[in-house]
Design a protein around this motif. Structure first.
Motif, PDB file in Angstrom:
ATOM      1  N   SER A   3      -8.723 -10.578  -0.067  1.00  0.00           N
ATOM      2  CA  SER A   3      -8.189  -9.228  -0.282  1.00  0.00           C
ATOM      3  C   SER A   3      -7.015  -8.895   0.490  1.00  0.00           C
ATOM      4  O   SER A   3      -6.789  -9.282   1.558  1.00  0.00           O
ATOM      5  CB  SER A   3      -9.516  -8.274   0.414  1.00  0.00           C
ATOM      6  N   GLY A   4      -5.941  -8.463  -0.348  1.00  0.00           N
ATOM      7  CA  GLY A   4      -4.611  -8.449   0.227  1.00  0.00           C
ATOM      8  C   GLY A   4      -3.845  -9.617   0.501  1.00  0.00           C
ATOM      9  O   GLY A   4      -3.209  -9.770   1.598  1.00  0.00           O
ATOM     10  N   ALA A  22      -6.535  -3.847  -7.207  1.00  0.00           N
ATOM     11  CA  ALA A  22      -6.708  -2.884  -6.155  1.00  0.00           C
ATOM     12  C   ALA A  22      -7.327  -1.696  -6.958  1.00  0.00           C
ATOM     13  O   ALA A  22      -7.654  -1.524  -7.994  1.00  0.00           O
ATOM     14  CB  ALA A  22      -5.147  -2.247  -5.753  1.00  0.00           C
ATOM     15  N   CYS A  54       0.475  -9.893  -2.252  1.00  0.00           N
ATOM     16  CA  CYS A  54       1.000  -8.593  -2.199  1.00  0.00           C
ATOM     17  C   CYS A  54       2.728  -8.623  -2.259  1.00  0.00           C
ATOM     18  O   CYS A  54       3.381  -7.742  -2.557  1.00  0.00           O
ATOM     19  CB  CYS A  54       0.764  -8.257  -1.048  1.00  0.00           C
ATOM     20  N   PHE A 100      -7.605  -3.631  -1.494  1.00  0.00           N
ATOM     21  CA  PHE A 100      -7.183  -4.761  -2.614  1.00  0.00           C
ATOM     22  C   PHE A 100      -8.309  -5.927  -2.745  1.00  0.00           C
ATOM     23  O   PHE A 100      -9.150  -6.146  -2.012  1.00  0.00           O
ATOM     24  CB  PHE A 100      -6.096  -5.653  -2.031  1.00  0.00           C
ATOM     25  N   ALA A 124       0.873  -1.253  -0.076  1.00  0.00           N
ATOM     26  CA  ALA A 124      -0.046  -0.080   0.092  1.00  0.00           C
ATOM     27  C   ALA A 124       0.958   1.314   0.010  1.00  0.00           C
ATOM     28  O   ALA A 124       0.823   2.083  -0.650  1.00  0.00           O
ATOM     29  CB  ALA A 124      -0.818   0.040   1.352  1.00  0.00           C
ATOM     30  N   PHE A 134      -5.658   2.566  -0.625  1.00  0.00           N
ATOM     31  CA  PHE A 134      -6.090   1.226  -1.439  1.00  0.00           C
ATOM     32  C   PHE A 134      -6.724   0.119  -0.809  1.00  0.00           C
ATOM     33  O   PHE A 134      -6.622  -0.478   0.411  1.00  0.00           O
ATOM     34  CB  PHE A 134      -4.796   0.688  -1.848  1.00  0.00           C
TER      35      PHE A 134
END
Length: 448
Positions: free
Chosen positions: A314-315, A291, A320, A115, A99, A113
């Protein structure tokens, strides 16, 4: 990589399992004959029989960093040893580092952000955020566009992949595009008075500005033909959004992370978006990731409201970590600069092809985001195969490329030139030879 170094694969077994059990996207299943891909490296991949292909499509215009980049592969392995998964509600090093890195490379003011798993759900969640921030619900998008295949994203999409799955998400209003070669308004650039923007303002007035939350556009239209808008298009579109209190969402899923010779497509036009979406080049698809980038101003409007956006992955830490390594490599290895330099080489080459080949109606590129548009007749601009169709001409063009070991992204009468952003001048020239040969075949279908 030498052919002798390739890992062996049972091609027949892989193919049989695929045809017995796999359902492929955007395909008539009964007509499929998929290539078995075995390994890849840099700008090349090998099929199951050891044949080498120069990947001028970057797979799905997403391998910006190239195949099997050692730093990205290592980052995934190292993260797997440390932490494979953490639920979205937790903070972890890979997620927070990414991020911060994104805030350093995205346009000014984009510092927050959310994700996602890819581009489609990035666009879906961008719409949710826009509606939450504005309290309005209509979304304006363009006809020649693609924003993803999930139900909300396909509703935003304008191209022929949308109607077969309608009805979709309500509240989407379509407008025309800045496609200068085939201007909807019959104008010539420089004498057009930017009718394509005036048309959007008229549409806003018909729909009532108080109901329009956002306008979503690809900064440079991707799979519908690489349409590069005039700079004043975005200047006027930004002013239009400000005038009517409408958010500008730029879809950078395909045009982001060096593809246009800048970090993001919108960077070429000197305006700032309120929300931007990204995927593909964020980590070159090594692990699925997308994102939504949100401006400080929009973030303030939603900060004290419950955000109805959520994804189990997410993320994802592995994704990442891959993105952190990818962005670091973009910077350290000057990948963005290479895309700009090779884009200049590409611009010169396709201009030569337009002079040489009668089948070339138009050429356009920005960085390594290029397209050659094939026509039967330059005067009438009739496509060499029907729009949203295929035909013998493009079938033969495709076969020529595959025979020469060059994998190209072909759609309708468009020949896309979208290789990894790491491509070298020598590799570009290898592709140019194959393109020249394929265009000679296409010339045989020109009608005087």
């Amino acid at each position: 990589m030498n052919t002798s170094e390739l890992k062996k694969v049972n091609v027949d077994e892989v193919y049989k399992n695929d045809r017995d059990h796999m359902i492929h996207s955007w395909s008539v299943q009964s007509k499929l004959n998929p290539m078995v891909v075995n390994e890849a490296e840099g700008c090349y991949f090998w099929d199951g029989n050891g044949k080498k292909y120069l990947d001028m499509a970057a797979q799905l215009v997403n391998q910006n960093i190239g195949h099997q980049h050692p730093k990205v592969v290592k980052a995934i392995k190292d993260q797997a040893d440390k932490l494979c998964f953490a639920a979205p509600g937790f903070a972890n090093e890979a997620r927070s580092t990414l991020a911060k890195l994104l805030s350093e490379v995205t346009p000014e003011g984009i510092n927050h952000f959310f994700f996602t798993n890819g581009g489609a759900d990035a666009n879906e969640n961008a719409i949710k955020i826009a509606r939450l921030a504005t309290g309005k619900w209509k979304i304006i998008s363009r006809y020649r566009s693609y924003h993803g295949s999930t139900y909300g994203a396909i509703a935003l999409t304008g191209d022929p992949r949308r109607p077969p799955v309608e009805p979709g998400m309500p509240g989407v209003v379509k407008v025309y595009d800045p496609y200068c070669y085939r201007c909807t308004f019959g104008k010539e650039y420089g004498k057009c008075n930017m009718e394509c923007v005036k048309h959007i303002e008229e549409t806003i007035m018909y729909e009532n500005p108080d109901t329009v939350a956002a306008i979503i556009v690809e900064s440079v239209t991707g799979s519908n033909g690489i349409f590069i808008p005039p700079k004043e298009y975005f200047t006027q579109l930004r002013a239009l959004c400000d005038k009517y209190n409408i958010l500008l969402i730029t879809d950078e899923v395909m045009s982001g992370f060096g593809r246009t010779g800048e970090w993001f497509g919108i960077d070429n036009f000197g305006v700032l978006p309120d929300i931007m979406t990204m995927a593909k080049g964020i980590n070159s698809g090594y692990v699925p990731l997308g994102a939504v980038g949100v401006s400080d101003e929009v973030t303030k409007k939603i900060y004290d409201k419950n955000l109805f956006c959520g994804l189990t992955y997410s993320g994802h830490p592995l994704a990442c970590a891959a993105a952190v390594a990818t962005i670091t490599a973009y910077r350290e290895e000057k990948v963005i600069e290479n895309a700009k330099a090779q884009g200049e080489l590409l611009a010169n080459f396709i201009a030569e092809m337009k002079e040489k080949h009668r089948s070339v109606g138009d050429v356009r590129n920005i960085g390594l985001f290029g397209c050659i548009e094939l026509v039967k007749n330059r005067e009438t601009k009739e496509p060499i195969v029907p729009w949203n169709g295929s035909g013998e001409a493009m079938d033969r063009v495709k076969k020529s490329f595959m025979d020469d070991g060059v994998y190209m992204y072909l759609r309708w009468n468009y020949m896309f030139i979208v290789p990894p952003c790491t491509i070298s001048e020598e590799e570009m020239k290898e592709a140019f030879l194959a393109i020249d040969k394929a265009l000679t075949i296409a010339d045989g279908y020109v009608e005087e």
